[in-house]
Design an enzyme around this catalytic site. Structure first.
Site, PDB file in Angstrom:
ATOM      1  N   ASN A 116      48.688  26.900  23.535  1.00 32.62           N
ATOM      2  CA  ASN A 116      49.849  27.139  23.921  1.00 32.62           C
ATOM      3  C   ASN A 116      50.052  26.182  25.300  1.00 32.62           C
ATOM      4  O   ASN A 116      51.287  26.025  25.799  1.00 32.62           O
ATOM      5  CB  ASN A 116      49.199  29.004  24.460  1.00 32.62           C
ATOM      6  CG  ASN A 116      50.529  29.284  25.999  1.00 32.62           C
ATOM      7  OD1 ASN A 116      50.980  29.082  26.956  1.00 32.62           O
ATOM      8  ND2 ASN A 116      51.070  30.022  25.441  1.00 32.62           N
ATOM      9  N   SER A 154      50.985  35.716  35.553  1.00 32.42           N
ATOM     10  CA  SER A 154      50.233  37.097  35.431  1.00 32.42           C
ATOM     11  C   SER A 154      50.819  37.351  36.389  1.00 32.42           C
ATOM     12  O   SER A 154      50.471  38.652  36.824  1.00 32.42           O
ATOM     13  CB  SER A 154      48.674  36.458  35.413  1.00 32.42           C
ATOM     14  OG  SER A 154      48.870  36.500  34.137  1.00 32.42           O
ATOM     15  N   LYS A 204      41.571  28.177  41.958  1.00 37.38           N
ATOM     16  CA  LYS A 204      43.622  27.668  41.277  1.00 37.38           C
ATOM     17  C   LYS A 204      44.193  29.015  42.170  1.00 37.38           C
ATOM     18  O   LYS A 204      45.585  28.827  42.449  1.00 37.38           O
ATOM     19  CB  LYS A 204      43.163  28.465  39.977  1.00 37.38           C
ATOM     20  CG  LYS A 204      44.784  28.216  39.390  1.00 37.38           C
ATOM     21  CD  LYS A 204      44.623  28.419  37.830  1.00 37.38           C
ATOM     22  CE  LYS A 204      43.102  27.700  36.828  1.00 37.38           C
ATOM     23  NZ  LYS A 204      43.352  28.411  35.794  1.00 37.38           N
ATOM     24  N   THR A 236      52.200  27.873  31.472  1.00 40.08           N
ATOM     25  CA  THR A 236      51.217  27.126  31.936  1.00 40.08           C
ATOM     26  C   THR A 236      51.125  25.979  31.564  1.00 40.08           C
ATOM     27  O   THR A 236      51.895  24.597  32.463  1.00 40.08           O
ATOM     28  CB  THR A 236      49.864  27.323  31.381  1.00 40.08           C
ATOM     29  OG1 THR A 236      49.361  29.236  31.232  1.00 40.08           O
ATOM     30  CG2 THR A 236      48.820  26.217  31.527  1.00 40.08           C
ATOM     31  N   LYS A 239      41.232  37.657  39.562  1.00 40.21           N
ATOM     32  CA  LYS A 239      41.775  37.511  38.401  1.00 40.21           C
ATOM     33  C   LYS A 239      41.369  36.201  37.389  1.00 40.21           C
ATOM     34  O   LYS A 239      41.205  35.231  38.051  1.00 40.21           O
ATOM     35  CB  LYS A 239      43.413  36.888  38.650  1.00 40.21           C
ATOM     36  CG  LYS A 239      44.096  36.605  37.678  1.00 40.21           C
ATOM     37  CD  LYS A 239      44.580  38.487  37.881  1.00 40.21           C
ATOM     38  CE  LYS A 239      46.147  38.295  36.402  1.00 40.21           C
ATOM     39  NZ  LYS A 239      45.343  37.254  34.782  1.00 40.21           N
ATOM     40  N   LYS A 255      36.196  35.962  35.321  1.00 46.15           N
ATOM     41  CA  LYS A 255      36.686  35.321  34.074  1.00 46.15           C
ATOM     42  C   LYS A 255      36.229  36.072  32.977  1.00 46.15           C
ATOM     43  O   LYS A 255      35.003  36.557  33.617  1.00 46.15           O
ATOM     44  CB  LYS A 255      36.154  33.523  34.019  1.00 46.15           C
ATOM     45  CG  LYS A 255      36.595  32.991  32.838  1.00 46.15           C
ATOM     46  CD  LYS A 255      38.276  32.864  32.654  1.00 46.15           C
ATOM     47  CE  LYS A 255      38.998  32.022  31.998  1.00 46.15           C
ATOM     48  NZ  LYS A 255      40.221  31.315  32.996  1.00 46.15           N
TER      49      LYS A 255
HETATM   50  N1  GLU Z   1      43.513  31.899  31.098  1.00 40.30           N
HETATM   51  C1  GLU Z   1      44.542  31.070  32.424  1.00 40.30           C
HETATM   52  C2  GLU Z   1      44.075  30.078  33.614  1.00 40.30           C
HETATM   53  O1  GLU Z   1      42.500  29.639  33.277  1.00 40.30           O
HETATM   54  C3  GLU Z   1      45.085  32.297  33.160  1.00 40.30           C
HETATM   55  C4  GLU Z   1      44.439  33.145  33.419  1.00 40.30           C
HETATM   56  C5  GLU Z   1      45.939  34.736  34.002  1.00 40.30           C
HETATM   57  O2  GLU Z   1      46.633  34.449  34.467  1.00 40.30           O
HETATM   58  O3  GLU Z   1      45.078  35.642  35.263  1.00 40.30           O
HETATM   59  O4  GLU Z   1      44.674  30.243  34.190  1.00 40.30           O
END
Ligand code: GLU
Length: 432
Positions: free
Chosen positions: A223, A360, A96, A192, A72, A108
């Site tokens: 954001n 998410s 995370k 976030t 993810k 990513k």
């Molecule tokens: N890009 C965000 C992060 O770095 C969200 C990633 C997601 O929701 O999968 O945590």
């Protein structure tokens, strides 16, 4: 930032892994598996530009680990995207998701592009083109992308639609952060910033703060930065500085955040406070650079932009006693050592910005169930996840006498290690 800097970003990320591993109960085999991504692809994306010419863009996707669930993590559109950066960001996503206990691994993606130079039609072609190239690599049960730097809900909507066309079935769960009308979750937009806000509220309880006496500086007004500013301001916190890629503004009495957000939305830049419009004239601020913002004498510093902002070169000038990382990787491991010795508290990225990926996860669950929640339900489910992760990590920090980042990695590594070891490590096989 050069390509080499980003290659070392992954090495820097692994340095944290090694440091935390000395405090965590994790098998050497599991650790070895985390030292490189499980899969990594590079794609080229041909895009027909509005003037009729063809441009070929380069994109990447890294699936770092999927022991705890599908990979993810977001997709970034930025000129300095590189393989090393994408690998580091995917590694942080693995940590995370484990850190807050949601059932995902880490991934990513990124495309080397400055999206501000593209028309909307070009942006749509690029977004759909990227998905065509990675369509076999992602999926609701393998790897689920989302927004990241310079990508947004509209782009996620195009990407979901493209994937659905390729597979000839509507597949909302392939990507999160979509527009609500296309299966997005309520509450994903500010998740976030809200997750970081919940962490700050826990600190407030522990330290007995009166919000009106706490000054805050925010680097990055995208954001995450805008939403955390809005929530803190509503509670009385004094947001005295904010910046975007073009520079920052400072006002010791604090800004009226709703007008600052409105201005940023209208003009797409914070500097607009110096223009001669009506809102502009109502705001009295001093112009500062991004570097100056980081070095302000404030109570709370919130880096909410890009990685590598607090480094060995400026760490000695950082005055804030508490840093809450909304960006991914804003502090280098060298700077971390200095901050830790000095007693600066850093609420690390893998905890502080985990609210986004947590909602998410809620979006993915709602897509698969075909049943949608109210925004109140989203908040009611997000808060306990953030609060219990924060307090569990805080307890490890006190118990092991380590900094908060190390504590967050200890919690994450033990969860990942448990999932890997559940399939058997040498210990199990050699003895049997
Ligand atoms: N890009 C965000 C992060 O770095 C969200 C990633 C997601 O929701 O999968 O945590």
């Amino acid at each position: 930032m050069s390509h080499n800097d980003h290659v070392s970003l992954f090495d820097d990320a692994l340095r944290r892994l090694d440091k935390a591993a000395t405090h965590a109960t994790i098998d050497a085999e599991s650790l070895a598996r985390l030292r490189s991504p499980k899969a990594f692809i590079e794609v080229s994306i041909p895009v027909r530009m509005d003037d009729g010419t063809l441009r070929v863009f380069t994109g990447y996707r890294s699936r770092h680990d999927d022991s705890r669930g599908p990979a993810k993590g977001g997709i970034r559109f930025h000129p300095s995207v590189s393989p090393g950066e994408v690998k580091a960001l995917a590694f942080w996503m693995t940590c995370k998701c484990a850190c807050v206990g949601i059932p995902f691994g880490g991934g990513k993606g990124g495309v080397i592009v400055n999206p501000q130079e593209l028309s909307r039609l070009e942006l749509e072609r690029l977004s759909r083109g990227y998905i065509r190239q990675v369509a076999d690599f992602i999926g609701p049960d393998t790897d689920v992308p989302a927004p990241d730097v310079y990508t947004n809900a509209t782009i996620m909507g195009w990407m979901m639609d493209e994937y659905s066309k390729i597979h000839r079935r509507r597949t909302p769960a392939v990507i999160t952060g979509k527009p609500i009308a296309l299966g997005g979750s309520l509450g994903r937009g500010d998740a976030t910033g809200r997750g970081a806000y919940y962490c700050i509220k826990e600190l407030e309880k522990k330290r007995g703060w009166n919000p009106t006496e706490v000054s805050v500086a925010i680097q990055g007004f995208g954001n995450a930065g805008q939403h955390v500013a809005r929530l803190l301001h509503a509670d009385g916190y004094k947001v005295v500085a904010a910046s975007d890629s073009r520079g920052g503004i400072y006002s010791p009495d604090g800004f009226d955040i709703p007008s600052l957000i409105q201005m940023k939305l209208d003009s797409r830049r914070l500097e607009a406070v110096y223009c001669h419009g009506t809102v502009c004239e109502t705001i009295d601020a001093k112009k500062i650079t991004n570097e100056e913002l980081l070095e302000l004498d404030v109570d709370l510093l919130l880096p909410a932009a890009l990685e590598n902002q607090i480094t060995k070169d400026n760490v000695d000038n950082i005055k804030a006693p508490i840093i809450v990382e909304l960006a991914n990787g804003p502090t280098t491991s060298e700077a971390d050592e200095v901050l830790s010795k000095r007693g600066t508290m850093v609420v690390p990225d893998i905890l502080a910005n985990a609210g986004g990926v947590t909602v998410s996860y809620f979006e993915w669950v709602q897509n698969r169930a075909g049943y949608y929640w109210t925004v109140e339900e989203v908040h009611q489910k997000l808060r306990p996840i953030m609060v219990s992760a924060f307090n569990a990590i805080y307890a490890v920090m006190e118990d092991k006498k380590v900094d908060m980042r190390t504590a967050a990695y200890v919690v994450a590594l033990e969860r990942i290690g448990e999932a890997i070891a559940a399939q058997g490590t040498a210990d199990f096989f050699v003895k049997s």
